[in-house]
Design a protein around this motif. Structure first.
Motif, mmCIF file in Angstrom:
data_model
loop_
_atom_site.group_PDB
_atom_site.id
_atom_site.type_symbol
_atom_site.label_atom_id
_atom_site.label_comp_id
_atom_site.label_asym_id
_atom_site.label_seq_id
_atom_site.Cartn_x
_atom_site.Cartn_y
_atom_site.Cartn_z
ATOM 1 N N PHE A 161 47.600 77.113 11.129
ATOM 2 C CA PHE A 161 46.611 77.527 12.126
ATOM 3 C C PHE A 161 46.675 79.033 12.374
ATOM 4 O O PHE A 161 45.669 79.727 12.322
ATOM 5 N N TYR A 162 47.864 79.560 12.629
ATOM 6 C CA TYR A 162 47.988 80.982 12.962
ATOM 7 C C TYR A 162 47.773 81.891 11.751
ATOM 8 O O TYR A 162 47.264 83.007 11.893
ATOM 9 N N ILE A 163 48.128 81.420 10.556
ATOM 10 C CA ILE A 163 47.947 82.239 9.351
ATOM 11 C C ILE A 163 46.542 82.058 8.768
ATOM 12 O O ILE A 163 45.807 83.035 8.579
ATOM 13 N N ARG B 262 31.850 81.737 16.449
ATOM 14 C CA ARG B 262 31.138 81.133 15.320
ATOM 15 C C ARG B 262 32.102 80.924 14.138
ATOM 16 O O ARG B 262 32.085 79.879 13.483
ATOM 17 N N GLU B 263 32.961 81.916 13.860
ATOM 18 C CA GLU B 263 33.909 81.799 12.748
ATOM 19 C C GLU B 263 34.905 80.667 12.991
ATOM 20 O O GLU B 263 35.196 79.880 12.089
ATOM 21 N N LYS C 108 35.456 76.740 11.075
ATOM 22 C CA LYS C 108 36.740 76.231 10.588
ATOM 23 C C LYS C 108 37.152 74.953 11.306
ATOM 24 O O LYS C 108 38.293 74.514 11.205
ATOM 25 N N GLY C 109 36.228 74.380 12.085
ATOM 26 C CA GLY C 109 36.498 73.116 12.750
ATOM 27 C C GLY C 109 37.214 73.222 14.085
ATOM 28 O O GLY C 109 37.697 72.214 14.602
ATOM 29 N N ILE C 110 37.281 74.412 14.650
ATOM 30 C CA ILE C 110 37.965 74.616 15.930
ATOM 31 C C ILE C 110 36.942 74.471 17.060
ATOM 32 O O ILE C 110 35.875 75.082 17.017
#
Length: 132
Positions: free
Chosen positions: A21-23, A89-90, A94-96
């Protein structure tokens, strides 16, 4: 005396999920990754573009965080972005899940919240005030 925040430490429940997630999702760069066998714990140092860092830890059987941002302790972690709308939007691509964008009544800057894999509230905060 104090100049800036050097790092924020986060304890995660699933190291591989949070690491990705963080990378991958947030695009932070790995500074160092260490496994501490005597603690059965990973420590991953991640760099933010401004020089600040996030230290991502895994510990076996770590207690869960209180589930409300109003609980005592760290309320949320905020990241400055050029455009909250573009960043939202980005992340959504990514499904977040990202909350609707709001405007800070005192600064006039846009902001929104989303969560990391453990439910830690993360904020996107507009660097500059939006033009009317």
């Amino acid at each position: 005396m104090l100049k800036r925040i050097h790092h924020t430490a986060i304890i995660c429940s699933d190291y591989e999920v949070s690491k990705q997630f963080y990378i991958q999702t947030l695009g932070l760069k790995v500074v160092a990754e260490n496994y501490r066998a005597h603690r059965d714990s990973y420590k991953l140092d991640l760099a933010l573009p401004d020089g600040g860092q996030i230290e991502l830890f895994s510990f076996p059987n770590a207690p869960k965080r209180p589930d409300t941002p109003e609980a005592q302790g760290l309320r949320h972690l905020a990241f400055v972005v050029d455009s909250v709308e573009d960043s939202k939007r980005e992340l959504e691509s990514k499904g977040i899940d990202v909350e609707p964008i709001r405007v800070d009544e005192y600064t006039g800057r846009a902001f929104t919240f989303f969560k990391d894999p453990d439910g830690l509230p993360l904020e996107l905060y507009q660097e500059h005030q939006q033009d009317d």
